[in-house]
Motif scaffolding. Sequence first.
Motif, PDB file in Angstrom:
ATOM      1  N   MET A 135      81.140  -5.041  27.323  1.00 55.09           N
ATOM      2  CA  MET A 135      80.997  -4.750  25.892  1.00 55.09           C
ATOM      3  C   MET A 135      79.521  -4.603  25.531  1.00 55.09           C
ATOM      4  SD  MET A 135      83.829  -4.460  24.285  1.00 55.09           S
ATOM      5  CE  MET A 135      83.516  -4.785  22.578  1.00 55.09           C
ATOM      6  N   TYR A 136      79.206  -3.523  24.857  1.00 55.75           N
ATOM      7  CA  TYR A 136      77.833  -3.297  24.412  1.00 55.75           C
ATOM      8  C   TYR A 136      77.613  -3.917  23.046  1.00 55.75           C
ATOM      9  CZ  TYR A 136      76.595  -0.061  28.128  1.00 55.75           C
ATOM     10  OH  TYR A 136      76.291   0.488  29.337  1.00 55.75           O
ATOM     11  N   THR A 137      76.443  -4.500  22.869  1.00 56.08           N
ATOM     12  CA  THR A 137      76.034  -5.009  21.561  1.00 56.08           C
ATOM     13  C   THR A 137      74.755  -4.273  21.163  1.00 56.08           C
ATOM     14  OG1 THR A 137      74.636  -6.740  22.506  1.00 56.08           O
ATOM     15  CG2 THR A 137      76.952  -7.306  22.045  1.00 56.08           C
ATOM     16  N   LYS A 138      74.435  -4.363  19.912  1.00 53.20           N
ATOM     17  CA  LYS A 138      73.224  -3.725  19.431  1.00 53.20           C
ATOM     18  C   LYS A 138      71.994  -4.289  20.153  1.00 53.20           C
ATOM     19  CE  LYS A 138      71.504  -4.149  15.026  1.00 53.20           C
ATOM     20  NZ  LYS A 138      71.561  -4.008  13.574  1.00 53.20           N
ATOM     21  N   GLU A 139      71.990  -5.596  20.358  1.00 54.59           N
ATOM     22  CA  GLU A 139      70.859  -6.243  21.034  1.00 54.59           C
ATOM     23  C   GLU A 139      70.719  -5.754  22.476  1.00 54.59           C
ATOM     24  OE1 GLU A 139      73.249  -7.998  19.354  1.00 54.59           O
ATOM     25  OE2 GLU A 139      72.036  -8.320  17.556  1.00 54.59           O
ATOM     26  N   SER A 154      83.100  -0.600  20.756  1.00 54.23           N
ATOM     27  CA  SER A 154      83.857  -0.788  19.523  1.00 54.23           C
ATOM     28  C   SER A 154      83.071  -1.520  18.438  1.00 54.23           C
ATOM     29  CB  SER A 154      85.165  -1.528  19.811  1.00 54.23           C
ATOM     30  OG  SER A 154      84.896  -2.805  20.357  1.00 54.23           O
ATOM     31  N   ASN A 155      82.125  -2.355  18.821  1.00 55.13           N
ATOM     32  CA  ASN A 155      81.343  -3.069  17.808  1.00 55.13           C
ATOM     33  C   ASN A 155      79.979  -2.418  17.559  1.00 55.13           C
ATOM     34  OD1 ASN A 155      80.575  -3.787  20.356  1.00 55.13           O
ATOM     35  ND2 ASN A 155      80.219  -5.940  19.909  1.00 55.13           N
ATOM     36  N   ILE A 156      79.812  -1.182  18.021  1.00 57.73           N
ATOM     37  CA  ILE A 156      78.595  -0.403  17.768  1.00 57.73           C
ATOM     38  C   ILE A 156      78.976   0.746  16.842  1.00 57.73           C
ATOM     39  CG2 ILE A 156      76.792   1.032  18.810  1.00 57.73           C
ATOM     40  CD1 ILE A 156      76.582  -1.826  19.733  1.00 57.73           C
ATOM     41  N   SER A 157      78.276   0.870  15.739  1.00 62.68           N
ATOM     42  CA  SER A 157      78.605   1.937  14.783  1.00 62.68           C
ATOM     43  C   SER A 157      77.745   3.175  15.057  1.00 62.68           C
ATOM     44  CB  SER A 157      78.411   1.451  13.355  1.00 62.68           C
ATOM     45  OG  SER A 157      77.064   1.074  13.161  1.00 62.68           O
ATOM     46  N   MET A 158      77.956   3.759  16.227  1.00 61.67           N
ATOM     47  CA  MET A 158      77.250   4.967  16.614  1.00 61.67           C
ATOM     48  C   MET A 158      78.250   5.904  17.277  1.00 61.67           C
ATOM     49  SD  MET A 158      73.964   5.399  19.104  1.00 61.67           S
ATOM     50  CE  MET A 158      72.737   4.888  17.952  1.00 61.67           C
ATOM     51  N   THR A 159      78.147   7.166  16.962  1.00 63.07           N
ATOM     52  CA  THR A 159      79.057   8.151  17.527  1.00 63.07           C
ATOM     53  C   THR A 159      78.362   8.931  18.643  1.00 63.07           C
ATOM     54  OG1 THR A 159      78.377   9.917  16.029  1.00 63.07           O
ATOM     55  CG2 THR A 159      80.139   8.436  15.255  1.00 63.07           C
ATOM     56  N   PRO A 160      79.132   9.607  19.498  1.00 66.71           N
ATOM     57  CA  PRO A 160      78.509  10.468  20.519  1.00 66.71           C
ATOM     58  C   PRO A 160      77.629  11.566  19.907  1.00 66.71           C
ATOM     59  CG  PRO A 160      80.785  10.052  21.100  1.00 66.71           C
ATOM     60  CD  PRO A 160      80.580   9.484  19.712  1.00 66.71           C
ATOM     61  N   ASP A 161      78.009  12.060  18.729  1.00 69.84           N
ATOM     62  CA  ASP A 161      77.187  13.078  18.063  1.00 69.84           C
ATOM     63  C   ASP A 161      75.825  12.515  17.669  1.00 69.84           C
ATOM     64  OD1 ASP A 161      79.141  15.001  18.323  1.00 69.84           O
ATOM     65  OD2 ASP A 161      79.979  14.646  16.323  1.00 69.84           O
ATOM     66  N   GLN A 162      75.811  11.279  17.197  1.00 71.56           N
ATOM     67  CA  GLN A 162      74.540  10.643  16.838  1.00 71.56           C
ATOM     68  C   GLN A 162      73.678  10.427  18.082  1.00 71.56           C
ATOM     69  OE1 GLN A 162      76.411   7.357  14.813  1.00 71.56           O
ATOM     70  NE2 GLN A 162      75.634   8.048  12.826  1.00 71.56           N
ATOM     71  N   LEU A 163      74.321  10.056  19.185  1.00 70.43           N
ATOM     72  CA  LEU A 163      73.579   9.914  20.438  1.00 70.43           C
ATOM     73  C   LEU A 163      73.031  11.262  20.891  1.00 70.43           C
ATOM     74  CD1 LEU A 163      75.459   7.379  22.731  1.00 70.43           C
ATOM     75  CD2 LEU A 163      73.061   7.362  22.122  1.00 70.43           C
ATOM     76  N   GLN A 164      73.795  12.330  20.697  1.00 65.84           N
ATOM     77  CA  GLN A 164      73.315  13.659  21.057  1.00 65.84           C
ATOM     78  C   GLN A 164      72.095  14.035  20.224  1.00 65.84           C
ATOM     79  OE1 GLN A 164      74.362  15.585  23.720  1.00 65.84           O
ATOM     80  NE2 GLN A 164      72.458  16.626  23.178  1.00 65.84           N
ATOM     81  N   ASN A 165      72.092  13.660  18.949  1.00 62.84           N
ATOM     82  CA  ASN A 165      70.910  13.901  18.108  1.00 62.84           C
ATOM     83  C   ASN A 165      69.691  13.196  18.699  1.00 62.84           C
ATOM     84  OD1 ASN A 165      72.252  15.485  16.239  1.00 62.84           O
ATOM     85  ND2 ASN A 165      72.630  13.800  14.835  1.00 62.84           N
ATOM     86  N   LEU A 166      69.869  11.959  19.143  1.00 60.16           N
ATOM     87  CA  LEU A 166      68.766  11.220  19.763  1.00 60.16           C
ATOM     88  C   LEU A 166      68.308  11.895  21.057  1.00 60.16           C
ATOM     89  CD1 LEU A 166      69.860   7.493  19.315  1.00 60.16           C
ATOM     90  CD2 LEU A 166      67.911   8.640  18.251  1.00 60.16           C
TER      91      LEU A 166
END
Length: 116
Positions: free
Chosen positions: A2-6, A49-61
């Motif tokens: 599980m990924y966390t923001k930290e 699931s506990n990260i509020s980021m989408t693949p599209d947002q990652l593509q922007n980065l």
Amino acid sequence: MMYTKELLFNEFKDVTKKDQSKKKEIFTNRIEYLKCLKEDMIKVPRNFSNISMTPDQLQNLIDDWSAPNPRDATYMRVFGMTYAEKKQQEELEYFVYENGEKKEVRKSKKETQSIH
């Protein structure tokens, strides 16, 4: 896993150190990390699931970090102008020069988005 923001911040900090260890700063490790993260997010979404980021947002980065000047690319995407242009706009909007002194004058935020 599980990924966390930290965890994401710590992993990104590690790859940033790798990129900055060269004489001239590069972005290849950060770009590669973001690409792998995007692939993982698509393949195993429950780990994010506990990260509020989408693949599209990652593509922007990924697109921003792949540009010759990542900061300018981000500012162009968000504000439609480069970092220098945005700073100049804020300088004109928020500061007044009287008798050679720089004084802060806040105007309405309706005219432009804040960078903060």
